[in-house]
Design a protein around this motif. Structure first.
Motif, PDB file in Angstrom:
ATOM      1  N   LEU A 265      29.139  30.431   7.536  1.00 12.58           N
ATOM      2  CA  LEU A 265      30.218  30.823   8.445  1.00 12.58           C
ATOM      3  C   LEU A 265      30.700  32.241   8.159  1.00 12.58           C
ATOM      4  CD1 LEU A 265      32.230  27.465   8.416  1.00 12.58           C
ATOM      5  CD2 LEU A 265      30.604  28.244  10.134  1.00 12.58           C
ATOM      6  N   ILE A 266      30.848  32.564   6.882  1.00 16.40           N
ATOM      7  CA  ILE A 266      31.297  33.912   6.507  1.00 16.40           C
ATOM      8  C   ILE A 266      30.236  34.941   6.878  1.00 16.40           C
ATOM      9  CG2 ILE A 266      31.911  35.405   4.562  1.00 16.40           C
ATOM     10  CD1 ILE A 266      32.930  32.815   3.152  1.00 16.40           C
ATOM     11  N   GLY A 267      28.968  34.601   6.605  1.00 16.82           N
ATOM     12  CA  GLY A 267      27.874  35.527   6.885  1.00 16.82           C
ATOM     13  C   GLY A 267      27.713  35.833   8.360  1.00 16.82           C
ATOM     14  N   ALA A 268      28.119  34.890   9.216  1.00 19.37           N
ATOM     15  CA  ALA A 268      28.013  35.109  10.665  1.00 19.37           C
ATOM     16  C   ALA A 268      29.184  35.926  11.201  1.00 19.37           C
ATOM     17  CB  ALA A 268      27.954  33.768  11.391  1.00 19.37           C
ATOM     18  N   GLY A 269      30.128  36.251  10.337  1.00 20.09           N
ATOM     19  CA  GLY A 269      31.296  37.020  10.769  1.00 20.09           C
ATOM     20  C   GLY A 269      32.251  36.209  11.621  1.00 20.09           C
ATOM     21  N   ALA A 270      32.284  34.898  11.412  1.00 20.48           N
ATOM     22  CA  ALA A 270      33.114  34.020  12.235  1.00 20.48           C
ATOM     23  C   ALA A 270      34.600  34.296  12.024  1.00 20.48           C
ATOM     24  CB  ALA A 270      32.817  32.557  11.913  1.00 20.48           C
ATOM     25  N   ASP A 271      35.359  34.140  13.115  1.00 14.89           N
ATOM     26  CA  ASP A 271      36.818  34.187  12.995  1.00 14.89           C
ATOM     27  C   ASP A 271      37.441  32.856  13.450  1.00 14.89           C
ATOM     28  OD1 ASP A 271      36.503  34.306  15.753  1.00 14.89           O
ATOM     29  OD2 ASP A 271      37.472  36.253  16.002  1.00 14.89           O
ATOM     30  N   PHE A 272      36.573  31.889  13.862  1.00 17.64           N
ATOM     31  CA  PHE A 272      37.074  30.599  14.347  1.00 17.64           C
ATOM     32  C   PHE A 272      35.984  29.555  14.185  1.00 17.64           C
ATOM     33  CE2 PHE A 272      37.483  27.551  17.924  1.00 17.64           C
ATOM     34  CZ  PHE A 272      38.751  27.049  17.665  1.00 17.64           C
TER      35      PHE A 272
ATOM     36  N   PRO B 269      40.073  34.191  19.611  1.00 21.39           N
ATOM     37  CA  PRO B 269      38.913  34.434  18.747  1.00 21.39           C
ATOM     38  C   PRO B 269      37.808  35.166  19.499  1.00 21.39           C
ATOM     39  CG  PRO B 269      39.690  32.174  18.516  1.00 21.39           C
ATOM     40  CD  PRO B 269      40.432  32.758  19.673  1.00 21.39           C
ATOM     41  N   LYS B 270      37.079  35.999  18.763  1.00 19.16           N
ATOM     42  CA  LYS B 270      35.976  36.766  19.348  1.00 19.16           C
ATOM     43  C   LYS B 270      34.627  36.393  18.745  1.00 19.16           C
ATOM     44  CE  LYS B 270      38.904  40.804  20.280  1.00 19.16           C
ATOM     45  NZ  LYS B 270      39.123  42.243  19.953  1.00 19.16           N
ATOM     46  N   ALA B 271      34.655  35.617  17.639  1.00 18.80           N
ATOM     47  CA  ALA B 271      33.413  35.266  16.938  1.00 18.80           C
ATOM     48  C   ALA B 271      33.474  33.799  16.522  1.00 18.80           C
ATOM     49  CB  ALA B 271      33.211  36.174  15.734  1.00 18.80           C
ATOM     50  N   ALA B 272      33.506  32.932  17.522  1.00 14.16           N
ATOM     51  CA  ALA B 272      33.686  31.503  17.284  1.00 14.16           C
ATOM     52  C   ALA B 272      32.369  30.803  16.969  1.00 14.16           C
ATOM     53  CB  ALA B 272      34.337  30.850  18.501  1.00 14.16           C
ATOM     54  N   ILE B 273      32.487  29.721  16.200  1.00 22.90           N
ATOM     55  CA  ILE B 273      31.358  28.832  15.917  1.00 22.90           C
ATOM     56  C   ILE B 273      31.837  27.401  16.157  1.00 22.90           C
ATOM     57  CG2 ILE B 273      29.836  27.915  14.115  1.00 22.90           C
ATOM     58  CD1 ILE B 273      29.903  30.688  12.802  1.00 22.90           C
TER      59      ILE B 273
ATOM     60  N   ARG C 261      32.366  34.340  23.619  1.00 26.79           N
ATOM     61  CA  ARG C 261      33.266  34.462  22.459  1.00 26.79           C
ATOM     62  C   ARG C 261      32.644  33.835  21.220  1.00 26.79           C
ATOM     63  NH1 ARG C 261      38.486  34.326  24.896  1.00 26.79           N
ATOM     64  NH2 ARG C 261      38.252  34.807  27.117  1.00 26.79           N
ATOM     65  N   MET C 262      31.393  33.386  21.321  1.00 26.27           N
ATOM     66  CA  MET C 262      30.747  32.662  20.229  1.00 26.27           C
ATOM     67  C   MET C 262      29.659  33.495  19.561  1.00 26.27           C
ATOM     68  SD  MET C 262      30.376  28.889  22.026  1.00 26.27           S
ATOM     69  CE  MET C 262      29.699  28.117  20.541  1.00 26.27           C
ATOM     70  N   VAL C 263      29.478  33.269  18.264  1.00 25.34           N
ATOM     71  CA  VAL C 263      28.380  33.916  17.540  1.00 25.34           C
ATOM     72  C   VAL C 263      27.315  32.897  17.147  1.00 25.34           C
ATOM     73  CG1 VAL C 263      29.733  35.861  16.693  1.00 25.34           C
ATOM     74  CG2 VAL C 263      29.643  33.738  15.345  1.00 25.34           C
TER      75      VAL C 263
END
Length: 311
Positions: free
Chosen positions: A95-102, A36-40, A58-60
């Motif tokens: 979560l969607i708005g932050a562009g999360a992938d994880f 993952p590149k955009a984890a929360i 790797r976190m947003v």
């Protein structure tokens, strides 16, 4: 010479790529084709697992910390450059708005059974979920909690993010540090009876056999008086606590009611006057981040092990 060396290297088999990897997450197998590149992460303890593995790049962002008043100085520095996207549980839109992938969360750690945010509701948006092992009891049968559950989460995160060696070294270090600390301690003839006081006055929120404090208590040499409570965290009546007469009370410190206020409540209530822990003033304070699964469980075991042997 260079051509010969190049030809030789071409014949040497290259190591297999780390991905795809598949991990067990509660009752699901989750496959990752890439890290993952955009984890929360949700909650303070899960976020600290990410920090321990060096995954902030790797976190947003993170969720679910300030709303529960669990942030401490040690974590504040680690997440200084990351935004808190939601003070409590995040919505799907957050979560969607932050562009999360994880999303690293758990049941009652950012997700609720039948709620808006679940692995199934996030899947259509390309957001994969790894569930905190302790929380799996909410959706499936499982064995009693142990320290291995926390180690398992770190090792699985290592696989997911392609840092398996780092995760393995971290876990091995935790095991070694804990074993080295416990080995020379005086043995306890009978395991002291321990009760976990999280919150509540009319009724009490406590840890059952599937909650992390039970593993911490047992590793320290004690026994949770609510070991037969077939839940992780649950509300019960005080009658069972009084009847089982704990020798030590573990206070979980967080939120609006301080540890000192919880201790004062127990000391000032006549119903608890004959309780061994109250009579002997044997209270141990664990911060929320120590009592929930995460890297600070090692310090929690040490703190409790010392308290159980104190005269």
């Amino acid at each position: 010479m260079k051509l010969a060396l190049s030809a030789l290297l071409a014949l040497v088999p290259l190591p297999a790529l780390a991905f795809p990897v598949t991990v067990q997450s509660c009752n699901r197998e989750v496959t990752f084709d890439a890290a993952p590149k955009a984890a929360i992460s949700n909650d303070v303890n899960l976020t600290e697992m990410m920090l321990a593995l060096g995954l902030t790049d790797r976190m947003v962002g993170y969720t679910g910390i300030s709303g529960w008043k669990t942030l401490d100085e040690g974590l504040r520095d680690g997440v200084a450059e990351l935004p808190e996207l939601s003070a409590k549980y995040p919505s799907k839109e957050v979560l969607i708005g932050a562009g999360a992938d994880f999303f690293f969360a758990g049941w009652n750690y950012g997700m609720k059974v039948g709620g808006e945010v679940t692995p199934e509701t996030l899947e259509p948006y390309g957001i994969k979920v790894y569930e905190l092992t302790e929380s799996c009891i909410h959706i499936m049968p499982r064995d009693k909690i142990s320290m291995e559950d926390m180690y398992n989460d770190l090792l699985n995160l290592g696989k997911i993010f392609g840092v398996e060696d780092k995760a393995a070294a971290l876990v091995e270090g935790y095991r070694r540090d804990l074993a080295d600390y416990l080995a020379p301690l005086a043995p306890l003839g009978t395991a002291p009876r321990v009760f976990v006081y999280d919150s509540g006055e009319d009724a009490v929120f406590t840890a059952g056999r599937y909650a992390m404090p039970t593993a911490i208590i047992e590793a320290a040499g004690g026994v949770n008086i609510m070991d037969d409570l077939e839940k992780s965290w649950a509300e019960i009546g005080w009658e069972a606590v009084i009847e089982r007469n704990p020798e030590v009370v573990v206070i979980v410190n967080y939120g609006d009611v301080t540890a000192e206020q919880k201790i004062a409540f127990m000391k000032g209530n006549p119903a608890f006057a004959n309780m061994d822990a109250v009579k002997n003033d044997r209270f141990v304070v664990l911060e929320y981040v120590e009592a929930t699964p995460g890297p600070r469980n090692i310090a929690a075991v040490r703190k409790l092990a010392e308290a159980l042997r104190a005269k």
